[in-house]
Design a protein around this motif. Structure first.
Motif, short mmCIF file in Angstrom:
data_model
loop_
_atom_site.label_atom_id
_atom_site.label_comp_id
_atom_site.label_asym_id
_atom_site.label_seq_id
_atom_site.Cartn_x
_atom_site.Cartn_y
_atom_site.Cartn_z
N TYR A 131 0.83 -1.20 0.00
CA TYR A 131 0.00 0.00 0.00
C TYR A 131 0.87 1.25 0.00
O TYR A 131 1.93 1.29 0.63
CB TYR A 131 -0.89 0.02 1.24
CG TYR A 131 -2.08 -0.92 1.17
CD1 TYR A 131 -3.24 -0.56 0.51
CD2 TYR A 131 -2.01 -2.18 1.77
CE1 TYR A 131 -4.32 -1.43 0.43
CE2 TYR A 131 -3.08 -3.06 1.70
CZ TYR A 131 -4.24 -2.67 1.03
OH TYR A 131 -5.30 -3.54 0.96
N SER A 132 0.43 2.27 -0.71
CA SER A 132 1.12 3.55 -0.73
C SER A 132 0.16 4.65 -0.30
O SER A 132 -1.04 4.41 -0.10
CB SER A 132 1.64 3.85 -2.14
OG SER A 132 0.57 4.22 -3.00
N GLU A 133 0.69 5.86 -0.17
CA GLU A 133 -0.14 7.01 0.24
C GLU A 133 -1.25 7.31 -0.77
O GLU A 133 -2.24 7.96 -0.43
CB GLU A 133 0.74 8.25 0.40
CG GLU A 133 1.66 8.24 1.62
CD GLU A 133 2.93 7.42 1.38
OE1 GLU A 133 3.09 6.87 0.26
OE2 GLU A 133 3.75 7.33 2.31
N PRO A 192 0.70 2.67 4.83
CA PRO A 192 1.67 2.59 3.73
C PRO A 192 2.76 1.57 4.03
O PRO A 192 3.23 1.47 5.17
CB PRO A 192 2.25 4.01 3.66
CG PRO A 192 1.20 4.88 4.25
CD PRO A 192 0.56 4.06 5.33
#
Length: 339
Positions: A131-133, A192
């Motif tokens: 997961y990223s921002e 994240p």
């Protein structure tokens, strides 16, 4: 199927080497023996070592200026439904990548036909995503993350004697916020860097800006889609048609694996949503009942709240339509419904 083409990120120092990018693609191999590692492949070979990738890409840059990108990256990210259909098979993904690169070569507009044999590329299969921002789940958890961080700072200040307070109550509040965050995975708040569940296989391709002879430019980033210009008194064809490439990539997957693609999964649907949302929703309304229900399920799985797809155009109020457009657009951008 979500596909993105990106030029080499040169930065302020204009580094010409592909070394940093190749090193980034090696992240899943860290700590593994050579037998366990996923190596690079190209159109005819498997098990290619990263040093060879760097050497061949870096050597294929004749007559390119310091500020010219020396390579492009193509990220190929099948949807969960597509991966499930092929059993998340690494071999099938590699087979598809080779078909995809035929479509890539055919999308160049040149006086002489470009074939995949003219393209210098290396590809790498990755099995994990984090997961990223930018992910919807992280964004919607952000308010909770900010409050948790604030409370953790208070706890630290109390421990260090800079403030007074009840650490027990603060810790309880932190745990409550962790549980209340709307997006969870295995009982933990999504943050994240967390590895995503489910099938996450995808392909990264590094492709040289120059052809295999190191004499002709093959830039998919050309500002000319398909055009002709005069050079030494002769008409010269130039450009790369991304629309043609994306549509061909989709059709090749469907034909190769017998995949039945729903309307909302298509590149055509994404174009309609971007350029003419009224036509997009009109097309959605015109689907047969079973396909419309399948579309609703795909949108729901992608996190788009669709309590009911309107049954007629009168119900398709502008405000509601634009709200739906925003939600579907975000899902498409994240690749959640495979476009």
């Amino acid at each position: 199927m979500y596909i993105a083409i990106t030029r080499q990120q040169l930065g302020s120092n204009f580094r010409a080497s592909s070394r940093d990018f190749v090193k980034y693609l090696e992240k899943e191999n860290e700590g593994k023996s050579i037998e366990e590692q996923e190596l690079f492949f190209n159109h005819t070979e498997n098990n290619i070592m990263p040093d060879r990738v760097i050497a061949e890409i870096d050597a294929n840059t004749a007559k390119l200026s310091k500020r010219d990108p020396k390579f492009y990256s193509i990220m190929v990210s099948p949807s969960q439904a597509e991966l499930k259909h092929i059993g998340d098979s690494p071999e099938k993904l590699k087979e598809y990548t080779r078909e995809l690169m035929k479509a890539y070569a055919a999308s160049f507009y040149r006086n002489q036909e470009v074939s995949v044999k003219d393209v210098l590329y290396f590809a790498k299969l990755e099995r994990e995503r984090t997961y990223s921002e930018k992910d919807k789940a992280v964004k919607e958890n952000q308010a909770y993350a900010s409050k948790i961080l604030e409370l953790q700072h208070q706890v630290r200040a109390i421990k260090e004697g800079r403030e007074q307070g009840d650490m027990g109550k603060l810790q309880e509040r932190i745990q409550t916020l962790e549980r209340e965050a709307p997006h969870q995975q295995n009982g933990k708040r999504i943050v994240p860097g967390m590895t995503k569940e489910g099938h996450q296989s995808h392909i990264h391709i590094i492709v040289s800006r120059k052809d295999v002879t190191n004499s002709h430019s093959l830039s998919p980033g050309s500002k000319f889609r398909t055009s002709e210009t005069m050079l030494n008194g002769e008409k010269v064809k130039q450009g790369f048609d991304r629309d043609t490439f994306y549509r061909a990539a989709e059709k090749r997957f469907d034909r190769q694996f017998g995949y039945r693609r729903n309307f909302v999964e298509t590149y055509h649907a994404r174009n309609l949503l971007d350029k003419d949302p009224k036509r997009f929703f009109a097309a959605l309304l015109g689907l047969p009942t079973n396909e419309k229900q399948a579309a609703k399920q795909l949108l729901f799985k992608a996190g788009v709240k669709v309590p009911s797809i309107p049954t007629n155009k009168a119900k398709l109020a502008y405000k509601a339509m634009m709200k739906l457009k925003k939600g579907i657009g975000k899902a498409m951008e994240s690749g959640s419904i495979g476009i």
